[in-house]
Structures are given as C-alpha cells and as structure tokens.
Write a protein that holds these residues in place. Structure first.
Motif, short mmCIF file in Angstrom:
data_model
loop_
_atom_site.label_atom_id
_atom_site.label_comp_id
_atom_site.label_asym_id
_atom_site.label_seq_id
_atom_site.Cartn_x
_atom_site.Cartn_y
_atom_site.Cartn_z
N TYR A 8 -3.35 -10.46 0.28
CA TYR A 8 -2.97 -9.03 0.29
C TYR A 8 -4.22 -8.19 0.07
CZ TYR A 8 2.06 -10.04 0.20
OH TYR A 8 3.33 -10.45 0.50
N THR A 9 -5.13 -8.26 1.02
CA THR A 9 -6.42 -7.57 0.91
C THR A 9 -6.43 -6.32 1.78
OG1 THR A 9 -7.30 -8.93 2.71
CG2 THR A 9 -7.62 -9.75 0.46
N THR A 10 -7.30 -5.39 1.44
CA THR A 10 -7.32 -4.11 2.16
C THR A 10 -7.62 -4.25 3.66
OG1 THR A 10 -9.61 -3.76 1.37
CG2 THR A 10 -7.81 -2.71 0.13
N PRO A 11 -8.46 -5.19 4.12
CA PRO A 11 -8.65 -5.29 5.57
C PRO A 11 -7.38 -5.69 6.32
CG PRO A 11 -10.48 -6.32 4.42
CD PRO A 11 -9.43 -6.04 3.39
N ARG A 12 -6.38 -6.23 5.60
CA ARG A 12 -5.12 -6.61 6.24
C ARG A 12 -4.06 -5.51 6.11
NH1 ARG A 12 -6.61 -11.88 4.25
NH2 ARG A 12 -6.69 -13.39 5.96
N MET A 13 -4.42 -4.39 5.50
CA MET A 13 -3.43 -3.35 5.23
C MET A 13 -3.46 -2.24 6.27
SD MET A 13 -3.67 -2.82 1.10
CE MET A 13 -3.51 -4.21 -0.01
N VAL A 14 -2.27 -1.81 6.63
CA VAL A 14 -2.08 -0.62 7.45
C VAL A 14 -1.17 0.32 6.67
CG1 VAL A 14 -1.02 0.32 9.55
CG2 VAL A 14 -2.36 -1.79 9.67
N VAL A 15 -1.64 1.53 6.46
CA VAL A 15 -0.78 2.55 5.85
C VAL A 15 -0.26 3.44 6.98
CG1 VAL A 15 -0.63 4.44 4.20
CG2 VAL A 15 -2.11 2.48 3.71
N ALA A 16 1.04 3.46 7.14
CA ALA A 16 1.67 4.26 8.19
C ALA A 16 2.54 5.32 7.54
CB ALA A 16 2.52 3.37 9.10
N ALA A 17 2.48 6.54 8.06
CA ALA A 17 3.27 7.63 7.49
C ALA A 17 3.70 8.58 8.59
CB ALA A 17 2.46 8.38 6.43
N ALA A 18 4.92 9.09 8.46
CA ALA A 18 5.45 10.05 9.44
C ALA A 18 6.29 11.08 8.71
CB ALA A 18 6.30 9.33 10.49
N GLY A 19 6.18 12.32 9.14
CA GLY A 19 6.96 13.39 8.54
C GLY A 19 6.14 14.66 8.44
N ASN A 20 6.51 15.51 7.51
CA ASN A 20 5.82 16.78 7.33
C ASN A 20 4.59 16.55 6.45
OD1 ASN A 20 5.35 19.54 7.48
ND2 ASN A 20 6.61 20.00 5.69
N LEU A 21 3.50 16.19 7.10
CA LEU A 21 2.29 15.78 6.38
C LEU A 21 1.04 16.29 7.06
CD1 LEU A 21 1.03 13.38 8.33
CD2 LEU A 21 2.81 12.01 7.27
N ASP A 22 -0.05 16.20 6.32
CA ASP A 22 -1.38 16.49 6.85
C ASP A 22 -2.20 15.21 6.78
OD1 ASP A 22 -3.68 18.52 7.49
OD2 ASP A 22 -4.41 17.35 5.78
N HIS A 23 -2.74 14.79 7.90
CA HIS A 23 -3.43 13.50 7.96
C HIS A 23 -4.59 13.42 6.96
CE1 HIS A 23 -5.05 9.81 9.85
NE2 HIS A 23 -6.23 10.35 9.60
N ASP A 24 -5.42 14.45 6.91
CA ASP A 24 -6.59 14.40 6.04
C ASP A 24 -6.19 14.34 4.57
OD1 ASP A 24 -8.39 14.43 8.16
OD2 ASP A 24 -8.44 16.62 8.23
N ALA A 25 -5.12 15.06 4.22
CA ALA A 25 -4.66 15.03 2.84
C ALA A 25 -4.15 13.64 2.48
CB ALA A 25 -3.57 16.08 2.63
N VAL A 26 -3.41 13.02 3.38
CA VAL A 26 -2.92 11.66 3.12
C VAL A 26 -4.08 10.68 3.06
CG1 VAL A 26 -1.48 9.78 4.00
CG2 VAL A 26 -0.67 12.13 4.18
N ALA A 27 -5.07 10.87 3.92
CA ALA A 27 -6.24 9.99 3.92
C ALA A 27 -6.95 10.01 2.57
CB ALA A 27 -7.21 10.39 5.03
N GLU A 28 -7.10 11.22 1.99
CA GLU A 28 -7.76 11.31 0.69
C GLU A 28 -6.92 10.63 -0.39
OE1 GLU A 28 -9.80 14.46 -2.41
OE2 GLU A 28 -8.97 15.20 -0.52
N LEU A 29 -5.62 10.84 -0.36
CA LEU A 29 -4.75 10.20 -1.34
C LEU A 29 -4.85 8.68 -1.27
CD1 LEU A 29 -1.50 12.37 -0.96
CD2 LEU A 29 -2.99 12.29 -2.97
N VAL A 30 -4.80 8.15 -0.05
CA VAL A 30 -4.83 6.69 0.12
C VAL A 30 -6.19 6.12 -0.26
CG1 VAL A 30 -4.66 4.83 1.81
CG2 VAL A 30 -3.02 6.72 1.88
N ALA A 31 -7.26 6.78 0.20
CA ALA A 31 -8.61 6.29 -0.12
C ALA A 31 -8.84 6.26 -1.63
CB ALA A 31 -9.65 7.17 0.57
N THR A 32 -8.36 7.28 -2.33
CA THR A 32 -8.52 7.32 -3.79
C THR A 32 -7.67 6.25 -4.46
OG1 THR A 32 -8.97 9.70 -3.73
CG2 THR A 32 -8.27 8.76 -5.84
N ALA A 33 -6.41 6.14 -4.04
CA ALA A 33 -5.49 5.20 -4.68
C ALA A 33 -5.89 3.75 -4.45
CB ALA A 33 -4.07 5.43 -4.16
N LEU A 34 -6.49 3.47 -3.30
CA LEU A 34 -6.89 2.10 -2.99
C LEU A 34 -8.37 1.85 -3.27
CD1 LEU A 34 -4.99 1.34 0.36
CD2 LEU A 34 -4.54 0.39 -1.90
#
Length: 448
Positions: free
Chosen positions: A200-226
């Motif tokens: 369960y390593t990060t190179p094997r991970m895909v984060v997928a999201a759909a809905g009322n969102l902003d890509h860059d904001a989600v990117a920052e959240l994910v990059a920080t959390a991971l």
C-alpha cells in the motif's frame, strides 16, 4: 499548493467525462496520482483512495489479506480511535467505506463539499497510519469469518466464487477475494502488516474525486495529508496500469457443484474472454446487453417471458488484466434446472452461429448509452469511473468518446465476437439441493 502545482503533469484539462466540468490529472510527490472532475451544481464530493492491489496479489499465506485489511484499517490510527473515526463522519452526515476486488482496493468517502478536507484527512489517516493492534486483528478476524459464513448462506455469492474457481482454475483470478475460513483463521498480524506496508505505497495510489471541488485545492490537501507516506518514495514514479502476466487461466473442470439446501437451484454458465487490454470492450458490452442485459434481451424473453422458467435471468461480463468472462445466471426450481440450462445453451448456440439482429444491436447500443449517461448523474459513479480509468488504463476516456465507441459497434462485429467466444466449451457452476453431479440434469453433466 506549490508542490502540488509544480508536479502537475497536465498542462491543460484532459477531456471531460461528462457535460458538467473538466477532468484534471496531477502527479503529486511520491508518485500519487490525483484525478478530479468538477461537477458544478451539486453540493457533494465523492473521493476515493484507490490502491492497485487486490486478491490476485496475495500469496497462499496471505489469502484474504487485502479484504481483511479493508476491515482492519478502520479500527484506529495513531490519531483516531475506531469510534472517533465513525463519530467524525457521522457528525457531518457523510459516508465512509471501502471495498476490495481482485485487482484493486478502494477506500472512499461521500461528503458535503464543505467537508472535503475532513474526508481527505480521514481517508489518508486510515490508509497510511493505521495501528493494526493485535486485539483489533482478533476482533476483525471474527467479523471476517462471519462474513464468510454469510457468503456461504447466500447462494448467489457462493455461486460467483465457485464459478470463478471453476473457470479460472489455479490462476489467482480463481481465488475468492474474501479468502477462506482456513486462511483467515491462520493469517497473522505480522502477515497483514507486511502485506500492508510493502504494497500500500504511494506510487500505487490513485486519488479520485468528483463533485463540487477545485482541483488545486484538493491537490494541496492530498499532498499535505500524504506527505509523510510520500517521503518514503521521494522521486518515485507512479506504478503503471497492471499488465497481463502472460499466464492465461485454465479451467479446473467443466462443472462445479456446491450442495446447498436452498429452495432454488442457482446456475452460472459461461466462457472465458480476453483480458481488458485486448481491444473489443464495446463489442463485448453490446453482445452482453443483447444477450441478457435487460427486459428485451434474448435470454430474458426466452427463459422468463415465453416459458416462465425462472424469475431472474441475466448475463454479465468481467474483464481483468489476464482474462475475463461472459456468463449467464439463472435461479429456478430444482426440477426446472435441466430445461433452463437447455434453453440457455440453445440461445447461446443460436447467437454463436447467427449473431444478433440489427434491431437487437440497436437496442443494446441504446441501453448502454443511456445507462452510461444516467450513471454520470451521480458523483460517486463519476469518482469510480475516474479511479478505474486511471488504475486500469492510465487514462480517462471522455463520455463523448465512450458513447461514440458504443455507437460504432456493428452487427457484424458482434456476430464475429459471438462466434469466437460462444463456440468455446461452456463452464458451469451450480449451487442447489444436489448431493453430487449424478443428480444434475443431463444438460449440465454433458458439458465438456
């Protein structure tokens, strides 16, 4: 924000999968892929962490490990207890869950658009920082064993595993995702922990999201959390889509039987198909839809409407990297099993030799197109489409492209595929009140 943007590998949005907004893809530090679709007008976001690891990646000692972990990772992290995880999600009216398949695992949340940060934090915490406390392993061992018992009490679930075991034989595709009672009783905490940490390593991970969102904001959240998990894979590239192993499954028998004191006989009849990397998915989808995908399908009309032999009859497909299947399910009174199987075999034989009519192909194309568009009305379905597309193919296909591929399928292509697939020997699995194969009707016993 800067780290996520600097790693963005998409200069412009890739084609949209729908009419609402564009799909964007970024590669974040540690090889994590982020794929999002903005869907204006909704107030929710569905987000999932997809890991390209499933039951086919398990060794004998690890059988059932991916599914066991699906339960266990929610039992607590260094920052949260199991109760705390549940309370945080309940407090915002969201959904937090997971599922395990043969080739991937997904941990997902569905929340209001105002709670995306919470969803990202919870999901990444669970997936990367779980405790796997020995006491929790034992508690969940009991839960998984109960789930296996529940599977054994559900003839259709039991039938699906039996069919895969019979069709795919000793290939990993033939093993049940849930494991066996023996493997779950024997698996150790160290085995589970090793499977989790090594795969369960990060190179094997895909984060997928759909809905009322902003890509860059989600990117920052994910990059920080991971961030901490990604640091161990600094500079690593994303793992490419799973390729065919070169080992094709070989069926273990023509017929598999599980005796069960059920009121009905349950049967699956099917043939192997090529893996998903072999072209022809739209043609197979049209063939499947016309055979048993709806009320006007040939099997439904012949088995249920004209003869009244079964309440439920349908066909389905599966496609994995190495192989897939096209199968027909029916549930009927035990004394009618022979007639049901005979009718199904006749229908498959007719399609193998004569193909489908132009009207059948037209209806099947329309059913598939409508189903695809309607599915895109749901953010969770869109998130699943994004995750599967990235894991399986490394790309996103636009809705327009998918619709065009379906519409381009011709009766001749369907006839050619039907002749190729349905001319193979049928494989059958049966769950019902039969002590042994000698009690089954001749229409099944003569398969070969």
């Amino acid at each position: 924000m800067d780290a996520a943007r600097s790693a963005d590998t998409t200069a412009a949005p890739v084609p949209s999968t729908g009419v609402h907004g564009a799909v964007r893809r970024s590669e974040l530090p540690g090889g994590v892929r982020l794929v999002t679709e903005s869907v204006p007008g909704v107030r929710s976001v569905a987000i999932g962490i997809w890991i390209g690891i499933g039951s086919v990646d398990e060794t004998g000692q690890q059988a059932g490990a991916a599914h066991f972990l699906e339960h266990l990772l929610f039992k607590g992290t260094r920052r949260r207890t199991a109760v705390g995880i549940a309370e945080e999600m309940d407090a915002v009216g969201g959904e937090l869950n997971a599922f395990t398949a043969k080739e991937h695992t997904c941990y997902y949340a569905h929340v209001l658009d105002t709670d995306v940060a919470l969803a990202v934090d919870l999901l990444t915490d669970v997936v990367t920082d779980a405790q796997l406390a020995p006491a929790d392993v034992e508690v969940e061992r009991g839960v998984v064993l109960e789930e296996i018992a529940m599977r054994d009490d559900d003839p259709e679930d039991l039938l699906g595993d039996l069919f895969d075991q019979t069709l795919f034989g000793e290939h990993p595709l033939g093993l049940p995702v849930i494991g066996s009672e023996e493997s779950i009783r024997g698996i150790t905490r160290d085995t589970l922990h090793g499977f989790w940490r090594s795969l369960y390593t990060t190179p094997r991970m895909v984060v997928a999201a759909a809905g009322n969102l902003d890509h860059d904001a989600v990117a920052e959240l994910v990059a920080t959390a991971l961030g901490r998990a990604a640091n161990g894979h600094a500079g690593a590239a994303a793992v490419p889509p799973r390729a065919a192993s070169g080992t094709r499954p070989v069926r273990s028998a023509a017929l598999g039987l599980q005796s069960d004191e059920s009121e009905q006989a349950h049967v699956l009849l099917g043939v192997p198909t090529p893996g998903r990397h072999v072209p022809g998915s739209p043609v197979l989808a049209v063939l499947n839809s016309a055979l048993g995908g709806g009320l006007s399908s040939r099997l439904f009309q012949q088995v249920r409407e004209q003869r009244g032999l079964a309440y439920q009859v349908y066909s389905s497909t599966s496609r994995y990297a190495d192989a897939g299947s096209l199968s027909v399910y029916a549930g009927c009174a035990p004394e009618r099993l022979g007639e049901v199987v005979a009718v199904v075999r006749d229908v498959l034989g007719e399609v193998a030799t004569g193909g489908l009519t132009d009207a059948e192909v037209t209806r099947a194309r329309g059913a598939l197109r409508g189903g695809l568009v309607l599915a895109c009305e749901d953010t969770a379905s869109r998130m699943h489409r994004l995750g599967r597309g990235e894991l399986d193919h490394g790309r996103q296909r636009s809705l327009s492209e998918s619709l065009a591929r379906i519409e381009a399928v011709t009766p001749g292509e369907v006839a050619a595929l039907a002749a190729e697939l349905l001319d193979q020997p049928l494989t059958a699995a049966v769950v019902g009140p039969y002590e042994d194969e000698t009690e089954l009707p001749a229409a099944l016993r003569e398969l070969g």
